[in-house]
Design an enzyme around this catalytic site. Sequence first.
Site, short mmCIF file in Angstrom:
data_model
loop_
_atom_site.label_atom_id
_atom_site.label_comp_id
_atom_site.label_asym_id
_atom_site.label_seq_id
_atom_site.Cartn_x
_atom_site.Cartn_y
_atom_site.Cartn_z
N TRP A 180 0.83 -1.22 0.00
CA TRP A 180 0.00 0.00 0.00
C TRP A 180 0.86 1.25 0.00
O TRP A 180 0.52 2.24 -0.65
CB TRP A 180 -1.01 -0.03 1.14
CG TRP A 180 -1.99 -1.15 0.93
CD1 TRP A 180 -2.10 -2.30 1.66
CD2 TRP A 180 -2.93 -1.26 -0.15
NE1 TRP A 180 -3.06 -3.11 1.10
CE2 TRP A 180 -3.59 -2.50 0.00
CE3 TRP A 180 -3.29 -0.45 -1.22
CZ2 TRP A 180 -4.58 -2.94 -0.88
CZ3 TRP A 180 -4.27 -0.87 -2.11
CH2 TRP A 180 -4.91 -2.10 -1.94
N ASP B 286 -1.52 6.35 6.33
CA ASP B 286 -2.63 5.53 5.87
C ASP B 286 -2.91 4.51 6.97
O ASP B 286 -2.17 3.54 7.12
CB ASP B 286 -2.23 4.84 4.56
CG ASP B 286 -3.24 3.80 4.10
OD1 ASP B 286 -4.27 3.61 4.78
OD2 ASP B 286 -2.99 3.19 3.04
N LYS C 67 -12.71 -1.99 7.23
CA LYS C 67 -12.04 -2.95 8.11
C LYS C 67 -12.55 -2.78 9.54
O LYS C 67 -13.28 -3.63 10.03
CB LYS C 67 -10.53 -2.78 8.02
CG LYS C 67 -10.03 -3.03 6.58
CD LYS C 67 -8.73 -2.36 6.31
CE LYS C 67 -8.40 -2.22 4.85
NZ LYS C 67 -8.43 -3.44 4.05
N1 PMP Z 1 -4.28 1.16 2.24
C1 PMP Z 1 -4.34 0.09 3.02
C2 PMP Z 1 -3.43 -0.01 4.21
C3 PMP Z 1 -5.27 -0.92 2.75
O1 PMP Z 1 -5.34 -1.99 3.52
C4 PMP Z 1 -6.14 -0.79 1.64
C5 PMP Z 1 -7.20 -1.79 1.29
N2 PMP Z 1 -6.99 -3.08 1.60
C6 PMP Z 1 -6.00 0.34 0.82
C7 PMP Z 1 -5.08 1.31 1.17
C8 PMP Z 1 -6.87 0.56 -0.37
O2 PMP Z 1 -8.08 0.97 0.11
P1 PMP Z 1 -9.35 1.30 -0.78
O3 PMP Z 1 -9.74 0.01 -1.41
O4 PMP Z 1 -10.30 1.80 0.25
O5 PMP Z 1 -8.96 2.32 -1.77
#
Ligand code: PMP
Length: 372
Positions: free
Chosen positions: A107, A178, A202
């Site tokens: 991420w 994040d 989550k």
């Molecule tokens: N950052 C993290 C730490 C995540 O776990 C996730 C999704 N699993 C995301 C970003 C992406 O999130 P989204 O699908 O809400 O764009």
Amino acid sequence: MHVMPAMPTYNFSPGPAVLPAPVLERAQAELLDWRNTGMSVMELSHRGKEFTGIAAEAESKLRTLMALPDHYRVLFLQGGATGQFAAVPMNLTGDDAAADYVITGNWGTRAHAEAGKFLATAHVAATSEPHTYVPHESEWRLSGDAAYLHITPNETIQGVAFDKLPDSDEAGVPLVADVSSIILGEPIDITRFGVLYAGAQKNIGPAGLTVVIVREDLLDRARRDTPTVWDWTAMAKAGSLLNTPPTFAVYVATLVFEWLAALGGVDAIAQVNRRKASKLYAAIDESGLFANPVAVANRSIMNVPFGVTGAVLAERPDLERRFLAEAAAAGLVNLEGHRSVGGMRASIYNAMPEAGVDALIAFMKEFEREHG
Ligand code: PMP
């Protein structure tokens, strides 16, 4: 005839993830008629007093749970954490700016790549290789003129967590994080951060809602060409009601916040989370069949990746597939590791009951007895 009770399903999905059963029951009970309005929450105008009341409740409950001081603004947006990968540089920098990224998993890699579209320099201050640890701060190469420093305190795919936060904010570089997969799972000292953002799916509620928490002095810095829906300042001024928010997701989030407060809040659930995680890691470490590759100090309490050890897998390459199939048949579902890393991963967010972790451990021991 004897009827067997239904086997519980334990959902270890990384997100959208398990929600607390009492929250779903309450949402079900209120679905057709919210507080004698004769309407579903889904049917309420986002500008009517009913929904604006729900949104205000969501904000005040989240503020209490996270102990947010007044000079932090809370935004309820859409677009997921991925939307914020772009919104962060757009809101915090001008055209010729630099920002620092510490990358410890998928991420952070994605956040950095997106920022590269908007920044003159999206600088990698540090990265782990492989993503099984957080590089020591003494090894970080900060650019010196960064508009912000970005980290992913909990990498959902690799199960890698920061054990110590950098002090960049004290040095005048706002720390941006994040927190999608750790928010509300353990206490976060907001005063260390300029900006936090998280997808809701989550620990907060259903997908579709994105929470941004931004320190007030970081508003009014957006690039001129920032699209309005990504503009934190415009959204803050409009109380997140600049356009239609994800109303039903905000409503379910209020129920989740209420549920968590009734359990004693973030400190209380963090103790349960630590207990759940430590027994699962202990089971993995004690086993001869399974292993977790993450440095002990950086093991996530929310996402626990594990696999059949390499030596065994070399001889029996189907063993993980078999584990996943048999686990699913036993009601332990969504244990697949992310497609980019394979293996298994148990996401054990707030709403995963301790009994679910116990059931997984018992299943792992049984599987090892049969196949180990
Ligand atoms: N950052 C993290 C730490 C995540 O776990 C996730 C999704 N699993 C995301 C970003 C992406 O999130 P989204 O699908 O809400 O764009």
